[in-house]
Design a protein around this motif. Structure first.
Motif, PDB file in Angstrom:
ATOM      1  N   ASP A  96       0.840  -1.187   0.000  1.00  0.00           N
ATOM      2  CA  ASP A  96       0.000   0.000   0.000  1.00  0.00           C
ATOM      3  C   ASP A  96       0.883   1.247   0.000  1.00  0.00           C
ATOM      4  OD1 ASP A  96      -1.725   2.131   0.479  1.00  0.00           O
ATOM      5  OD2 ASP A  96      -2.942   1.004   1.908  1.00  0.00           O
ATOM      6  N   PRO A  97       0.964   1.943  -1.125  1.00  0.00           N
ATOM      7  CA  PRO A  97       1.830   3.120  -1.186  1.00  0.00           C
ATOM      8  C   PRO A  97       1.328   4.272  -0.316  1.00  0.00           C
ATOM      9  CG  PRO A  97       0.555   2.940  -3.190  1.00  0.00           C
ATOM     10  CD  PRO A  97       0.289   1.696  -2.396  1.00  0.00           C
ATOM     11  N   PHE A  98       0.060   4.250   0.061  1.00  0.00           N
ATOM     12  CA  PHE A  98      -0.508   5.321   0.873  1.00  0.00           C
ATOM     13  C   PHE A  98      -0.390   5.050   2.370  1.00  0.00           C
ATOM     14  CE2 PHE A  98      -2.372   5.403  -3.313  1.00  0.00           C
ATOM     15  CZ  PHE A  98      -2.069   6.699  -3.698  1.00  0.00           C
ATOM     16  N   LYS A  99       0.257   3.915   2.694  1.00  0.00           N
ATOM     17  CA  LYS A  99       0.530   3.564   4.096  1.00  0.00           C
ATOM     18  C   LYS A  99       1.990   3.156   4.240  1.00  0.00           C
ATOM     19  CE  LYS A  99      -4.174   2.343   5.314  1.00  0.00           C
ATOM     20  NZ  LYS A  99      -5.094   1.300   5.732  1.00  0.00           N
ATOM     21  N   LYS A 100       2.868   4.020   3.730  1.00  0.00           N
ATOM     22  CA  LYS A 100       4.319   3.855   3.847  1.00  0.00           C
ATOM     23  C   LYS A 100       4.837   2.580   3.187  1.00  0.00           C
ATOM     24  CE  LYS A 100       4.561   6.767   7.859  1.00  0.00           C
ATOM     25  NZ  LYS A 100       5.022   6.988   9.207  1.00  0.00           N
ATOM     26  N   GLY A 101       4.185   2.132   2.124  1.00  0.00           N
ATOM     27  CA  GLY A 101       4.640   0.949   1.399  1.00  0.00           C
ATOM     28  C   GLY A 101       4.411  -0.344   2.146  1.00  0.00           C
ATOM     29  N   ALA A 102       3.494  -0.336   3.093  1.00  0.00           N
ATOM     30  CA  ALA A 102       3.241  -1.507   3.938  1.00  0.00           C
ATOM     31  C   ALA A 102       2.769  -2.701   3.123  1.00  0.00           C
ATOM     32  CB  ALA A 102       2.190  -1.166   4.993  1.00  0.00           C
ATOM     33  N   VAL A 103       3.138  -3.887   3.580  1.00  0.00           N
ATOM     34  CA  VAL A 103       2.697  -5.127   2.942  1.00  0.00           C
ATOM     35  C   VAL A 103       1.204  -5.305   3.206  1.00  0.00           C
ATOM     36  CG1 VAL A 103       2.936  -7.638   2.912  1.00  0.00           C
ATOM     37  CG2 VAL A 103       4.963  -6.186   3.231  1.00  0.00           C
ATOM     38  N   VAL A 104       0.451  -5.572   2.129  1.00  0.00           N
ATOM     39  CA  VAL A 104      -0.980  -5.859   2.246  1.00  0.00           C
ATOM     40  C   VAL A 104      -1.179  -7.366   2.196  1.00  0.00           C
ATOM     41  CG1 VAL A 104      -3.248  -5.548   1.160  1.00  0.00           C
ATOM     42  CG2 VAL A 104      -1.625  -3.648   1.225  1.00  0.00           C
ATOM     43  N   THR A 105      -0.548  -8.008   1.217  1.00  0.00           N
ATOM     44  CA  THR A 105      -0.563  -9.472   1.129  1.00  0.00           C
ATOM     45  C   THR A 105       0.845  -9.964   0.836  1.00  0.00           C
ATOM     46  OG1 THR A 105      -1.116  -9.443  -1.240  1.00  0.00           O
ATOM     47  CG2 THR A 105      -2.951  -9.623   0.299  1.00  0.00           C
ATOM     48  N   GLY A 106       1.186 -11.113   1.408  1.00  0.00           N
ATOM     49  CA  GLY A 106       2.509 -11.712   1.250  1.00  0.00           C
ATOM     50  C   GLY A 106       2.668 -12.409  -0.072  1.00  0.00           C
ATOM     51  N   PRO A 107       3.793 -13.002  -0.267  1.00  0.00           N
ATOM     52  CA  PRO A 107       4.725 -13.510   0.727  1.00  0.00           C
ATOM     53  C   PRO A 107       5.738 -12.494   1.263  1.00  0.00           C
ATOM     54  CG  PRO A 107       5.442 -14.219  -1.430  1.00  0.00           C
ATOM     55  CD  PRO A 107       4.143 -13.483  -1.612  1.00  0.00           C
ATOM     56  N   ALA A 108       5.802 -11.293   0.755  1.00  0.00           N
ATOM     57  CA  ALA A 108       6.726 -10.291   1.302  1.00  0.00           C
ATOM     58  C   ALA A 108       6.355  -9.993   2.754  1.00  0.00           C
ATOM     59  CB  ALA A 108       6.668  -9.016   0.470  1.00  0.00           C
ATOM     60  N   ILE A 109       7.369  -9.669   3.555  1.00  0.00           N
ATOM     61  CA  ILE A 109       7.104  -9.302   4.946  1.00  0.00           C
ATOM     62  C   ILE A 109       7.627  -7.897   5.267  1.00  0.00           C
ATOM     63  CG2 ILE A 109       6.945 -11.651   5.822  1.00  0.00           C
ATOM     64  CD1 ILE A 109       9.863 -11.392   6.782  1.00  0.00           C
ATOM     65  N   LYS A 110       8.465  -7.339   4.410  1.00  0.00           N
ATOM     66  CA  LYS A 110       9.007  -6.000   4.619  1.00  0.00           C
ATOM     67  C   LYS A 110       8.337  -5.017   3.671  1.00  0.00           C
ATOM     68  CE  LYS A 110      13.658  -7.612   5.699  1.00  0.00           C
ATOM     69  NZ  LYS A 110      15.049  -7.587   5.221  1.00  0.00           N
ATOM     70  N   PRO A 111       8.110  -3.778   4.111  1.00  0.00           N
ATOM     71  CA  PRO A 111       7.536  -2.767   3.208  1.00  0.00           C
ATOM     72  C   PRO A 111       8.527  -2.384   2.121  1.00  0.00           C
ATOM     73  CG  PRO A 111       8.184  -1.765   5.281  1.00  0.00           C
ATOM     74  CD  PRO A 111       8.385  -3.249   5.440  1.00  0.00           C
ATOM     75  N   LEU A 112       8.026  -1.728   1.093  1.00  0.00           N
ATOM     76  CA  LEU A 112       8.905  -1.234   0.033  1.00  0.00           C
ATOM     77  C   LEU A 112       9.796  -0.122   0.585  1.00  0.00           C
ATOM     78  CD1 LEU A 112       6.446  -1.004  -2.991  1.00  0.00           C
ATOM     79  CD2 LEU A 112       8.301  -2.662  -2.665  1.00  0.00           C
ATOM     80  N   PRO A 113      11.030  -0.051   0.118  1.00  0.00           N
ATOM     81  CA  PRO A 113      11.917   1.030   0.571  1.00  0.00           C
ATOM     82  C   PRO A 113      11.416   2.388   0.074  1.00  0.00           C
ATOM     83  CG  PRO A 113      13.174  -0.731  -0.498  1.00  0.00           C
ATOM     84  CD  PRO A 113      11.728  -1.005  -0.747  1.00  0.00           C
ATOM     85  N   THR A 114      11.381   3.355   0.989  1.00  0.00           N
ATOM     86  CA  THR A 114      10.964   4.694   0.609  1.00  0.00           C
ATOM     87  C   THR A 114      12.140   5.453   0.002  1.00  0.00           C
ATOM     88  OG1 THR A 114      11.459   5.548   2.802  1.00  0.00           O
ATOM     89  CG2 THR A 114       9.192   4.860   2.407  1.00  0.00           C
ATOM     90  N   ILE A 115      11.809   6.364  -0.879  1.00  0.00           N
ATOM     91  CA  ILE A 115      12.788   7.258  -1.490  1.00  0.00           C
ATOM     92  C   ILE A 115      12.434   8.654  -0.999  1.00  0.00           C
ATOM     93  CG2 ILE A 115      13.751   8.126  -3.650  1.00  0.00           C
ATOM     94  CD1 ILE A 115      14.045   5.077  -3.354  1.00  0.00           C
ATOM     95  N   LYS A 116      13.368   9.345  -0.407  1.00  0.00           N
ATOM     96  CA  LYS A 116      13.099  10.693   0.095  1.00  0.00           C
ATOM     97  C   LYS A 116      13.066  11.674  -1.064  1.00  0.00           C
ATOM     98  CE  LYS A 116      14.893   9.945   4.692  1.00  0.00           C
ATOM     99  NZ  LYS A 116      15.773  10.434   5.746  1.00  0.00           N
ATOM    100  N   VAL A 117      11.916  12.289  -1.248  1.00  0.00           N
ATOM    101  CA  VAL A 117      11.722  13.282  -2.303  1.00  0.00           C
ATOM    102  C   VAL A 117      11.080  14.529  -1.713  1.00  0.00           C
ATOM    103  CG1 VAL A 117      11.554  11.595  -4.195  1.00  0.00           C
ATOM    104  CG2 VAL A 117       9.491  12.263  -2.956  1.00  0.00           C
TER     105      VAL A 117
END
Length: 127
Positions: A96-117
């Motif tokens: 979910d990009p609107f919740k800090k890249g949080a995982v919504v469904t797996g198998p991933a367990i880590k959020p996406l890395p944010t890029i400071k802009v």
């Protein structure tokens, strides 16, 4: 130097995404794109200096971005506007990009890395 299968897949996906989707590279002065080129509610694909693909979001309140390589096994994620999710093409992990890249469904367990802009004058820049 020996390259793992995961690293080779990641490099192939990054190269393919650049070719297929026309990711724009960040300029030497950290400029990503002119602010006027990205409407509120729109996204903009770009490539980081290290070659990693990224996606910028512009909202009413500002801008934010994520690296779009899945944290599970390095697949490339794609944004589905109707679902408001970034989804990996390999194992369908979603973020979910609107919740800090949080995982919504797996198998991933880590959020996406944010890029400071940030918005600096007429430009969206790496900050």
């Amino acid at each position: 130097m020996k390259i793992s299968r995961r690293a080779a897949l990641r490099m192939a996906l990054v190269g393919a995404s650049t070719t297929l989707f026309g990711n724009h590279a960040v300029a030497a002065n950290n400029q990503i794109v002119k602010l006027s080129k990205v409407k509120v509610g729109a996204t903009y694909s770009f490539q980081l200096k290290n070659g990693a693909p990224a996606l910028l979001f512009r909202t009413k309140t500002g801008v934010f971005a994520y690296q779009t390589i899945c944290t599970h096994e390095g697949g490339l994620t794609k944004f589905f506007a109707a679902r408001k999710l970034l989804v990996c093409s390999v194992h369908n992990a979603s973020f979910d990009p609107f919740k800090k890249g949080a995982v919504v469904t797996g198998p991933a367990i880590k959020p996406l890395p944010t890029i400071k802009v940030a918005i600096k004058g007429d430009w969206i820049v790496l900050s």
